[in-house]
Enzyme design. Structure first.
Site, PDB file in Angstrom:
ATOM      1  N   ASP A  99       0.826  -1.204   0.000  1.00  0.00           N
ATOM      2  CA  ASP A  99       0.000   0.000   0.000  1.00  0.00           C
ATOM      3  C   ASP A  99       0.860   1.253   0.000  1.00  0.00           C
ATOM      4  O   ASP A  99       1.941   1.275   0.609  1.00  0.00           O
ATOM      5  CB  ASP A  99      -0.919   0.022   1.224  1.00  0.00           C
ATOM      6  N   ARG A 108      -2.519  -1.009  -8.235  1.00  0.00           N
ATOM      7  CA  ARG A 108      -3.824  -0.550  -7.753  1.00  0.00           C
ATOM      8  C   ARG A 108      -3.845   0.973  -7.858  1.00  0.00           C
ATOM      9  O   ARG A 108      -2.972   1.646  -7.309  1.00  0.00           O
ATOM     10  CB  ARG A 108      -4.061  -0.972  -6.298  1.00  0.00           C
TER      11      ARG A 108
END
Length: 305
Positions: A132, A182
């Protein structure tokens, strides 16, 4: 008004007293609604339920900005255990994590050591691990680590944030790694020096980045609850003859459940982000800060079950 709402929820996310109360009393309230559970084992039944509905999953053990070597090592063990349980249970799930949870703020060698252990397990079980993205001070370090790991491992991906000016260049630089990416709008509070202050500019940059990533052949996850972004991606794929197996949509657990199922029925891969753990309060407040519409989605999800 949107900026005020965003700042309000970001302020709440950092309130230590409310966070402590949420940890002590709110785990059972949030489980199955906002998070899978207070630990991974208790989340398995919810993940299996999503899989049975045709939805893929990525799980995240909540917690970041770790400042203890002991805790960073515990987080590493937790992640390895989760990967092994995903494999054992036959779940359609990936894993997401933050570099600060593995000790990024303590020592770079510690992060490399911990992440190497995690990726060794991920490669063994063929389970994707997504790094992330965090706030601006940690952005470059995260990208550098991703590049380092991608040279050795295939089961590693990362996240790019559309609200940062730098992201277009980052996407270009990552092209040679043929990354799984992402794409998100971004949830941290950043200054106009680093990020687009206006939502319309963020949205336009988001569309530009999605197009650039897909046309470049990157496997791209579009993480958004925004109908306009979702429809834009569908039309873009049709226009450029991009097959459905080259991208996926991602949404948060407990939000827009009906839309998630509809996308899956339409033949798109739909992945649900399922966090778990005691530190759910800060996560939830940041999600509400991202987009005011998430407030309505969240409360519908909470009181529907």
């Amino acid at each position: 008004m949107e900026a005020i709402t965003r700042d309000f929820f970001l302020f709440l996310s950092k309130n230590s007293l409310l966070n402590k109360i949420a940890q002590n009393r709110g785990g059972s309230f949030a489980a199955g609604k906002l998070i899978g559970g207070v630990d991974f084992k208790s989340s398995v039944r919810f993940i299996r339920g999503l899989n049975n509905q045709g939805l893929s999953v990525t799980v995240d053990h909540l917690g970041e900005f770790v400042d203890s070597v002991e805790v960073a090592n515990e987080r590493t063990e937790e992640c390895i255990s989760t990967i092994e349980m995903i494999s054992k249970e036959g779940l359609d799930s990936q894993v997401s994590l933050k570099m600060t949870s593995l000790g990024l703020d303590i020592d770079r060698d510690l992060v490399v050591k911990n992440m190497t252990r995690i990726l060794d397990a991920a490669e063994k079980h063929k389970i994707m691990v997504t790094i992330d993205m965090e706030d601006v001070p940690r952005c470059q370090a995260t990208i550098d680590l991703f590049k380092q790991f991608k040279e050795k491992y295939s089961c590693v991906s990362t996240v790019l944030q559309a609200y940062l000016y730098r992201t277009e260049k980052d996407l270009e630089d990552l092209g040679k790694y043929q990354p799984f990416l992402r794409m998100v709008k971004g949830a941290y509070k950043e200054s106009p020096e680093h990020a687009f202050p206006e939502k319309t500019d963020v949205d336009e940059n988001y569309k530009k980045l999605i197009e650039q990533s897909l046309i470049n052949g990157n496997y791209t996850a579009i993480a958004s609850h925004d109908d306009q972004i979702i429809e834009y991606t569908k039309e873009l794929a049709k226009k450029h003859n991009i097959p459905n197996d080259r991208f996926e949509f991602q949404m948060l657990y407990g939000m827009r459940n009906k839309t998630q199922l509809e996308l899956a029925k339409q033949g798109y891969k739909m992945r649900v982000y399922v966090p778990y753990g005691m530190d759910w309060y800060g996560y939830f407040m940041r999600r509400l800060a991202e987009r005011p519409a998430n407030i309505a989605f969240a409360f519908k999800g909470i009181f529907k079950k």
